[in-house]
Write a protein that holds these residues in place. Structure first.
Motif, PDB file in Angstrom:
ATOM      1  N   MET A   1     -13.094  32.874  19.550  1.00 15.61           N
ATOM      2  CA  MET A   1     -13.075  33.251  18.136  1.00 15.61           C
ATOM      3  C   MET A   1     -11.690  33.020  17.543  1.00 15.61           C
ATOM      4  SD  MET A   1     -14.071  36.938  16.410  1.00 15.61           S
ATOM      5  CE  MET A   1     -13.930  37.177  14.636  1.00 15.61           C
ATOM      6  N   SER A   2     -11.644  32.473  16.337  1.00 14.22           N
ATOM      7  CA  SER A   2     -10.383  32.200  15.677  1.00 14.22           C
ATOM      8  C   SER A   2      -9.676  33.505  15.319  1.00 14.22           C
ATOM      9  CB  SER A   2     -10.614  31.385  14.405  1.00 14.22           C
ATOM     10  OG  SER A   2     -11.236  30.156  14.702  1.00 14.22           O
ATOM     11  N   ILE A   3      -8.354  33.445  15.324  1.00 18.00           N
ATOM     12  CA  ILE A   3      -7.569  34.613  14.957  1.00 18.00           C
ATOM     13  C   ILE A   3      -7.514  34.717  13.439  1.00 18.00           C
ATOM     14  CG2 ILE A   3      -5.288  35.677  15.059  1.00 18.00           C
ATOM     15  CD1 ILE A   3      -4.871  34.260  17.735  1.00 18.00           C
ATOM     16  N   LEU A   4      -7.873  35.870  12.918  1.00 15.73           N
ATOM     17  CA  LEU A   4      -7.862  36.104  11.481  1.00 15.73           C
ATOM     18  C   LEU A   4      -6.624  36.910  11.102  1.00 15.73           C
ATOM     19  CD1 LEU A   4     -11.625  37.092  11.057  1.00 15.73           C
ATOM     20  CD2 LEU A   4     -10.555  34.980  10.240  1.00 15.73           C
ATOM     21  N   PRO A   5      -6.134  36.754   9.877  1.00 17.90           N
ATOM     22  CA  PRO A   5      -4.975  37.541   9.448  1.00 17.90           C
ATOM     23  C   PRO A   5      -5.301  39.022   9.361  1.00 17.90           C
ATOM     24  CG  PRO A   5      -5.917  36.349   7.594  1.00 17.90           C
ATOM     25  CD  PRO A   5      -6.613  35.838   8.821  1.00 17.90           C
ATOM     26  N   LYS A   6      -4.305  39.861   9.519  1.00 25.03           N
ATOM     27  CA  LYS A   6      -4.514  41.300   9.415  1.00 25.03           C
ATOM     28  C   LYS A   6      -4.537  41.768   7.961  1.00 25.03           C
ATOM     29  CE  LYS A   6      -2.440  42.380  13.912  1.00 25.03           C
ATOM     30  NZ  LYS A   6      -1.371  43.131  14.623  1.00 25.03           N
ATOM     31  N   HIS A   7      -3.889  40.995   7.095  1.00 28.65           N
ATOM     32  CA  HIS A   7      -3.803  41.379   5.687  1.00 28.65           C
ATOM     33  C   HIS A   7      -3.857  40.129   4.821  1.00 28.65           C
ATOM     34  CE1 HIS A   7      -1.806  42.421   1.861  1.00 28.65           C
ATOM     35  NE2 HIS A   7      -2.322  43.616   2.060  1.00 28.65           N
ATOM     36  N   VAL A   8      -4.530  40.207   3.682  1.00 26.36           N
ATOM     37  CA  VAL A   8      -4.497  39.114   2.711  1.00 26.36           C
ATOM     38  C   VAL A   8      -4.122  39.664   1.335  1.00 26.36           C
ATOM     39  CG1 VAL A   8      -6.241  37.739   3.923  1.00 26.36           C
ATOM     40  CG2 VAL A   8      -6.945  39.254   2.075  1.00 26.36           C
ATOM     41  N   LEU A 223      -9.182  31.251   6.083  1.00 27.41           N
ATOM     42  CA  LEU A 223      -8.620  32.404   6.789  1.00 27.41           C
ATOM     43  C   LEU A 223      -8.377  32.082   8.263  1.00 27.41           C
ATOM     44  CD1 LEU A 223     -10.817  35.283   5.304  1.00 27.41           C
ATOM     45  CD2 LEU A 223      -8.361  34.963   4.920  1.00 27.41           C
ATOM     46  N   THR A 224      -9.292  31.358   8.874  1.00 23.90           N
ATOM     47  CA  THR A 224      -9.136  31.012  10.291  1.00 23.90           C
ATOM     48  C   THR A 224      -7.975  30.060  10.520  1.00 23.90           C
ATOM     49  OG1 THR A 224     -10.630  29.081  10.259  1.00 23.90           O
ATOM     50  CG2 THR A 224     -11.628  31.247  10.654  1.00 23.90           C
ATOM     51  N   MET A 225      -7.508  29.422   9.438  1.00 22.94           N
ATOM     52  CA  MET A 225      -6.410  28.459   9.552  1.00 22.94           C
ATOM     53  C   MET A 225      -5.083  29.055   9.104  1.00 22.94           C
ATOM     54  SD  MET A 225      -8.462  25.041   8.299  1.00 22.94           S
ATOM     55  CE  MET A 225      -7.164  23.888   8.759  1.00 22.94           C
ATOM     56  N   GLY A 226      -5.084  30.367   8.808  1.00 26.37           N
ATOM     57  CA  GLY A 226      -3.842  31.054   8.509  1.00 26.37           C
ATOM     58  C   GLY A 226      -3.570  31.348   7.052  1.00 26.37           C
ATOM     59  N   ILE A 227      -4.493  30.987   6.163  1.00 31.49           N
ATOM     60  CA  ILE A 227      -4.312  31.292   4.743  1.00 31.49           C
ATOM     61  C   ILE A 227      -4.371  32.810   4.544  1.00 31.49           C
ATOM     62  CG2 ILE A 227      -5.419  31.191   2.475  1.00 31.49           C
ATOM     63  CD1 ILE A 227      -3.970  28.631   3.103  1.00 31.49           C
ATOM     64  N   CYS A 259     -13.632  40.523   3.378  1.00 29.66           N
ATOM     65  CA  CYS A 259     -12.421  40.952   4.089  1.00 29.66           C
ATOM     66  C   CYS A 259     -12.611  42.308   4.754  1.00 29.66           C
ATOM     67  CB  CYS A 259     -11.235  40.998   3.125  1.00 29.66           C
ATOM     68  SG  CYS A 259     -10.659  39.377   2.589  1.00 29.66           S
ATOM     69  N   ASN A 260     -13.250  43.229   4.040  1.00 31.31           N
ATOM     70  CA  ASN A 260     -13.515  44.546   4.633  1.00 31.31           C
ATOM     71  C   ASN A 260     -14.344  44.415   5.903  1.00 31.31           C
ATOM     72  OD1 ASN A 260     -12.154  45.746   2.520  1.00 31.31           O
ATOM     73  ND2 ASN A 260     -13.987  46.340   1.385  1.00 31.31           N
ATOM     74  N   GLY A 261     -15.338  43.553   5.866  1.00 37.33           N
ATOM     75  CA  GLY A 261     -16.210  43.360   7.027  1.00 37.33           C
ATOM     76  C   GLY A 261     -15.512  42.697   8.188  1.00 37.33           C
ATOM     77  N   LEU A 262     -14.466  41.934   7.886  1.00 31.46           N
ATOM     78  CA  LEU A 262     -13.707  41.248   8.935  1.00 31.46           C
ATOM     79  C   LEU A 262     -12.537  42.081   9.444  1.00 31.46           C
ATOM     80  CD1 LEU A 262     -13.563  37.657   7.365  1.00 31.46           C
ATOM     81  CD2 LEU A 262     -14.927  38.366   9.348  1.00 31.46           C
ATOM     82  N   GLY A 263     -12.363  43.267   8.855  1.00 29.41           N
ATOM     83  CA  GLY A 263     -11.252  44.119   9.267  1.00 29.41           C
ATOM     84  C   GLY A 263      -9.911  43.651   8.730  1.00 29.41           C
TER      85      GLY A 263
END
Length: 308
Positions: A1-8, A223-227, A259-263
């Motif tokens: 699974m790709s790493i997602l950002p903690k905050h956007v 998001l998976t690419m770091g945006i 975003c809420n669903g992805l934490g």
């Protein structure tokens, strides 16, 4: 699974990019809309545009709007400024930040601002000089990063080239726009890979329209690419006057629900955003196009019925 950002970070564009493509609303309604949005946890609200009232009459009162809003500490209130006159008006309005806009496609540039891509970049030089003089940060919008309504598919290398030119002009961030909402995740991935070869990912944002229902999928890909910066419009307001058939920006409420669903933290209250959206949509005589907003309203009605 790709790493997602903690905050956007969400850049709320409903009061400008949204309302400039809707029926005219009163200055008072715009002020109330922005004041409501200011209480949601948003940290960046695009509040107006200093463009020709002949071409965009919906933004003719931007100076009055920005002078009347109740500014909340910690929120950036920005404005679109295509030229020196627009920048000077933005200064009068107390804009914390301004934005310029260019196109990755020649056809869209000609139809949108009546000049070539290279000419448009040249026009921005005096704006950038003033911004540096007054120490006002400048954000760059780049349209048609996937497809153009006039030229067809936009080569990723062209997007990267123009984005790099905007950075070289002095923009601190480039918002990459799928203006006609036709992109799919693979196209977005290839475009971002190309741009990221020249510009750090933390200087890139995404601005997706939802014409073909792909905006959230494209945002997830980004998001998976770091945006970590997403432009969105409360209730999905807006479209593009120079791109026939383009529906509104992706809805802020839908992005928040994702975003809420992805934490992923946003610091924004989705219910308060939805309330602001319903209020402005009532003035426009329409329903929100946000699926999350409609679901929130249905939930609230059910809860009220249960309490009776």
């Amino acid at each position: 699974m790709s790493i997602l950002p903690k905050h956007v970070s969400i850049v709320e564009v409903g009061a400008r990019d949204g309302l400039q493509n809707e029926n005219l609303v009163t200055t008072a309604d715009k002020v109330h809309f922005i004041n409501q949005l200011s209480q949601t946890g948003l940290k960046h609200i695009e509040a107006g545009a200093f463009v020709s009232p002949k071409w965009v009459p919906q933004m003719a009162d931007s100076l009055s709007v920005m002078n009347q809003i109740n500014r909340t500490s910690g929120i950036t209130y920005s404005a679109l400024t295509p030229n020196v006159k627009g920048f000077e008006l933005a200064l009068q309005a107390g804009a914390d930040q301004v934005a310029i806009f260019g196109s990755a496609s020649e056809g869209f540039s000609q139809h949108n601002i009546n000049c070539s891509v290279s000419e448009s970049l040249k026009r921005f030089e005096p704006v950038m000089e003033l911004a540096e003089q007054y120490q006002i940060p400048v954000r760059g919008y780049l349209s048609c990063v996937a497809n153009c309504p006039y030229d067809g598919a936009t080569p990723p290398v062209k997007v990267a080239e123009v984005a790099r030119e905007l950075i070289n002009l002095g923009c601190y961030e480039i918002s990459l726009g799928d203006t006609i909402g036709t992109a799919t995740p693979l196209r977005i991935a290839k475009m971002l890979e190309s741009v990221n070869q020249h510009i750090p990912i933390n200087q890139l944002a995404v601005h997706f329209h939802d014409t073909w229902g792909q905006a959230l999928a494209n945002i997830y890909q980004a998001l998976t690419m770091g945006i970590t910066v997403i432009d969105s419009s409360t209730s999905g307001l807006g479209g593009c006057p120079y791109a026939d058939g383009a529906s509104g920006n992706v809805a802020t409420e839908d992005v928040l629900y994702l975003c809420n669903g992805l934490g992923i933290e946003t610091g924004i209250d989705i219910d308060k955003v939805a309330d602001a959206g319903w209020t402005i949509c009532q003035q426009l005589g329409k329903l929100p196009s946000s699926k999350a907003s409609l679901a929130i309203r249905a939930r609230k009605i059910r809860d009220e019925q249960k309490r009776r």
